[in-house]
Design a protein around this motif. Structure first.
Motif, short mmCIF file in Angstrom:
data_model
loop_
_atom_site.label_atom_id
_atom_site.label_comp_id
_atom_site.label_asym_id
_atom_site.label_seq_id
_atom_site.Cartn_x
_atom_site.Cartn_y
_atom_site.Cartn_z
N HIS A 86 131.55 -86.79 5.22
CA HIS A 86 132.13 -85.54 5.21
C HIS A 86 133.06 -85.17 6.19
O HIS A 86 132.96 -85.78 7.36
CB HIS A 86 131.19 -84.34 5.06
CG HIS A 86 130.62 -84.25 3.75
ND1 HIS A 86 131.13 -83.43 2.77
CD2 HIS A 86 129.59 -84.89 3.17
CE1 HIS A 86 130.50 -83.57 1.73
NE2 HIS A 86 129.42 -84.26 1.98
N THR A 87 134.30 -84.67 5.88
CA THR A 87 135.32 -84.18 6.96
C THR A 87 135.50 -82.68 6.99
O THR A 87 136.25 -82.05 7.54
CB THR A 87 136.55 -84.85 6.48
OG1 THR A 87 136.93 -84.14 5.21
CG2 THR A 87 136.64 -86.50 6.54
N TYR B 145 135.16 -80.56 15.26
CA TYR B 145 134.88 -80.61 16.46
C TYR B 145 135.95 -80.16 17.47
O TYR B 145 136.86 -80.90 17.68
CB TYR B 145 134.27 -81.87 16.88
CG TYR B 145 133.77 -82.13 18.36
CD1 TYR B 145 132.43 -81.77 18.45
CD2 TYR B 145 134.77 -82.44 19.43
CE1 TYR B 145 131.97 -82.13 19.79
CE2 TYR B 145 134.12 -82.74 20.53
CZ TYR B 145 132.93 -82.51 21.00
OH TYR B 145 132.29 -82.73 21.99
N PRO C 213 126.45 -86.98 7.83
CA PRO C 213 127.73 -86.59 8.19
C PRO C 213 128.86 -87.36 8.10
O PRO C 213 130.00 -87.05 7.99
CB PRO C 213 127.40 -86.29 10.05
CG PRO C 213 126.07 -86.97 10.29
CD PRO C 213 125.66 -87.05 8.79
N GLY C 214 128.71 -88.82 8.15
CA GLY C 214 129.78 -89.60 7.94
C GLY C 214 130.72 -89.73 6.59
O GLY C 214 131.57 -90.12 6.46
N GLN D 189 142.03 -77.98 9.31
CA GLN D 189 141.30 -79.10 8.53
C GLN D 189 140.38 -78.44 7.43
O GLN D 189 139.55 -79.08 6.61
CB GLN D 189 140.26 -79.51 9.59
CG GLN D 189 139.68 -80.80 9.54
CD GLN D 189 138.96 -81.15 10.74
OE1 GLN D 189 139.14 -80.84 11.81
NE2 GLN D 189 137.67 -81.68 10.35
N ILE E 142 133.43 -80.87 8.88
CA ILE E 142 133.05 -80.48 10.18
C ILE E 142 134.44 -80.62 11.26
O ILE E 142 134.85 -81.63 11.13
CB ILE E 142 131.96 -81.58 10.62
CG1 ILE E 142 130.97 -81.79 9.62
CG2 ILE E 142 131.18 -81.01 11.95
CD1 ILE E 142 130.10 -82.80 9.89
N ALA F 106 128.52 -83.82 14.11
CA ALA F 106 129.89 -84.40 13.79
C ALA F 106 129.69 -85.75 13.38
O ALA F 106 130.94 -86.45 12.68
CB ALA F 106 130.84 -84.37 14.99
N GLY F 107 128.82 -86.68 13.64
CA GLY F 107 128.78 -88.11 13.05
C GLY F 107 129.58 -89.05 13.94
O GLY F 107 129.89 -90.20 13.54
#
Lengths: 289, 283
Positions: B93-94, B98, B90-91, B175, B96, B73-74
């Motif tokens: 993108h959103t 959690y 990962p930083g 999301q 993902i 998830a970064g």
């Protein structure tokens, strides 16, 4: 004398009008910011921060020869610096956060009193610093309070979503790439500004009540954050107004009168909550029979 | 005019990310290691997932399941190696989501179910913007999907464990996540609640949503998922339950805390000391 006269009579004094305006403004700001203080369990931080602005105010007081106007800026500067300092110290994990706050709190407060005590007639001024003097607010001070209140409220509303997520679920904030540290420090600065704005009204010793009490009362009455903010603001404003009238007629110091009214509101909310739970339990028992 | 301003704000402020590289796998880890202080939590993990994969991640306590999710998830940076989501870090993108363990959340927080699900929409709005009609529509659809639409105005503390978990899945849906990481969502739930979550995940997988779910129940993992991952600091296996849940690999994963019992119907019972006295059966 009828009720209307009781309400209108004090308003013929301009210091009362200014005092009431200041009480409503600072009450609203403290209550809205205080919602996060209550939810995040930062009451001790708020109390400490309020006490810590005393040395800044004291130095300003000495340098400007007892003039009240510049004290706001001295208070603001100190509050912002101390809030960021506490944030930074509690980050270095050697000492627990509340211990770090306790050290800074007591040290700064002692320093403030030490500085003020070098002035001969210090007790009167010290009392004002500790317990506030909302009736002594001048017109230009009121303008400063109003502008800063507006800025604080705009920031709270503008970054509402970010603060909400960061408070409720920091992990979600991280996956949504919300810059955590920026908003954490911004939150500390907002608390600092609210304290600086309210310094004149309630003083440092009772500040924590303005941050915590109306927000806690609202917390008992609602299940949604925005509603909690509005309710807290209404309770705080009402406390300001009722407290000042009380102080006018009964001749009690204004700051404590405001705080006592807010405390009364909290007790009412708390009683209501307990009764509500009792009634619900009673109904459930009857239904299961 | 109002719309023009709104569009401008959305375009100029909402966080923009590089488009997905279509030829890259949805999720790829290459030699990822994570260390906290001097201890190694994950060592040399490499694997790839494609859209629509649903993987049950099992391993003893402290095996690094949560850390693995956090790296993907970064939230945590790897000490070594790279994580790629559709070809990007990962930083950037959103997409993902959690889904946290229920114990990590303050349930006394003043929020309704709809409020929490709306939190998943935050990145779709710009700063200073409030939820629009399409955001509320997305929240409504997400709640309907997890069968919580009648609960949308409830305070979150009034939900049962299974409902709380479904609320978080709805938030991940709001999301518009393409990859969901569910951290032990079945813990402490009764069987009907577990089944409702598993059936929601099955529907999601059919819609090409990829997910990884960490769990302790080996039999459930083997019975419900066609891909399982066995983890204990290193990646011991990723594949079908038959390939991964072999006696050798299970012993490697659970070390001394494992008992194999030959039972009727050739059942192997695996005792995992993370749930003392609780024997997970493995068909």
């Amino acid at each position: 004398m009828n009720l209307l006269d009781l309400i209108l009579n004090p308003l013929q004094y301009s210091f009362m009008v200014r005092g009431l305006s200041a009480a409503v403004l600072t009450g609203t700001v403290c209550a809205v910011v205080g919602v996060y203080v209550v939810i995040r369990g930062m009451a001790f931080f708020g109390d400490a921060l309020a006490h810590s602005i005393l040395p800044g105010v004291a130095i300003g007081y000495l340098l400007t020869g007892g003039s009240r106007e510049p004290l706001f800026w001295w208070g603001t500067g100190t509050a912002v610096i101390v809030s960021l300092a506490i944030g930074a110290v509690s980050r270095g994990a050697k000492i627990k956060e509340d211990t770090a706050i306790g050290i800074i709190f007591a040290g700064m407060f002692a320093l403030g009193i030490a500085i003020i005590s070098t002035v001969k007639s210090y007790t009167v001024d010290l009392t004002h610093f500790l317990f506030g003097d909302v009736l002594g607010v001048s017109g230009s001070q009121l303008i400063t309070i109003a502008s800063f209140s507006a800025v604080i409220l705009l920031l709270v509303i503008g970054f509402y979503k970010e603060f909400l997520v960061l408070t409720f679920d920091p992990t979600l904030a991280a996956t949504l790439r919300i810059p955590k540290r920026v908003f954490e420090y911004l939150q500390l600065v907002l608390i600092a500004l609210a304290i600086a704005v309210s310094f004149q009204a309630v003083g440092v010793a009772l500040m924590v009540a303005m941050l915590v009490t109306p927000a806690a009362a609202a917390y008992l009455l609602t299940k949604r954050l925005p509603v909690m903010m509005i309710m807290a603001a209404v309770i705080a404003s009402a406390s300001g107004v009722i407290g000042l009238y009380f102080s006018y007629y009964v001749n009690v110091v204004s700051g404590p009168a405001i705080v006592l009214t807010a405390t009364l509101f909290f007790i009412l909310a708390w009683t209501y909550k307990i009764l509500q739970v009792k009634i619900r339990q009673g109904r459930e028992v009857r239904e299961t029979r | 005019m109002k719309n023009l301003i709104k569009t401008f704000r959305k375009q100029s402020f909402s966080r923009r990310y590089a488009p997905h590289q279509l030829d890259a796998p949805l999720l790829a880890l290459e030699n990822v290691s994570v260390r906290y202080g001097t201890g190694t939590v994950l060592e040399n993990i490499s694997f790839e997932l494609s859209p629509g994969d649903g993987v049950a991640v099992v391993g003893p306590n402290g095996a690094g399941k949560t850390t693995l999710f956090q790296v993907i998830a970064g939230i945590t940076d790897p000490f070594e190696g790279v994580v790629r989501i559709s070809g990007h870090e990962p930083g950037g993108h959103t997409c993902i989501a959690y889904v946290p363990q229920r114990s990590q959340v303050d349930w006394s927080f003043p929020a309704t179910v709809a409020d929490v699900v709306m939190m998943g929409r935050i990145n779709k709005m710009g700063p200073f913007l409030w939820p629009q009609a399409d955001d509320w529509e997305m929240v409504r659809r997400s709640l309907k999907f997890v069968d919580l639409i009648d609960y949308s105005q409830r305070q979150i503390s009034e939900l049962s464990g299974g409902e709380q978990q479904r609320m978080f899945i709805a938030r991940a849906l709001a999301q518009e996540a393409e990859l969901m990481l569910l951290d032990e969502p079945l813990n402490g739930l009764d069987v009907p609640a577990q089944e409702s979550i598993l059936s929601i995940l099955e529907t999601l997988r059919n819609r090409e949503v990829t997910f990884m779910i960490s769990m302790h129940d080996l039999r459930l993992a083997a019975g419900q998922f066609n891909q399982v991952m066995l983890l204990n600091k290193i990646l011991l296996g990723l594949g079908s339950p038959e390939e991964v849940f072999t006696r050798d690999l299970l012993i490697k994963a659970y070390r001394g805390h494992l008992h194999f019992v030959e039972g009727e119907f050739d059942t192997l019972a695996v005792g995992d000391d993370c749930c003392e006295g609780d024997y997970h059966e493995l068909a």
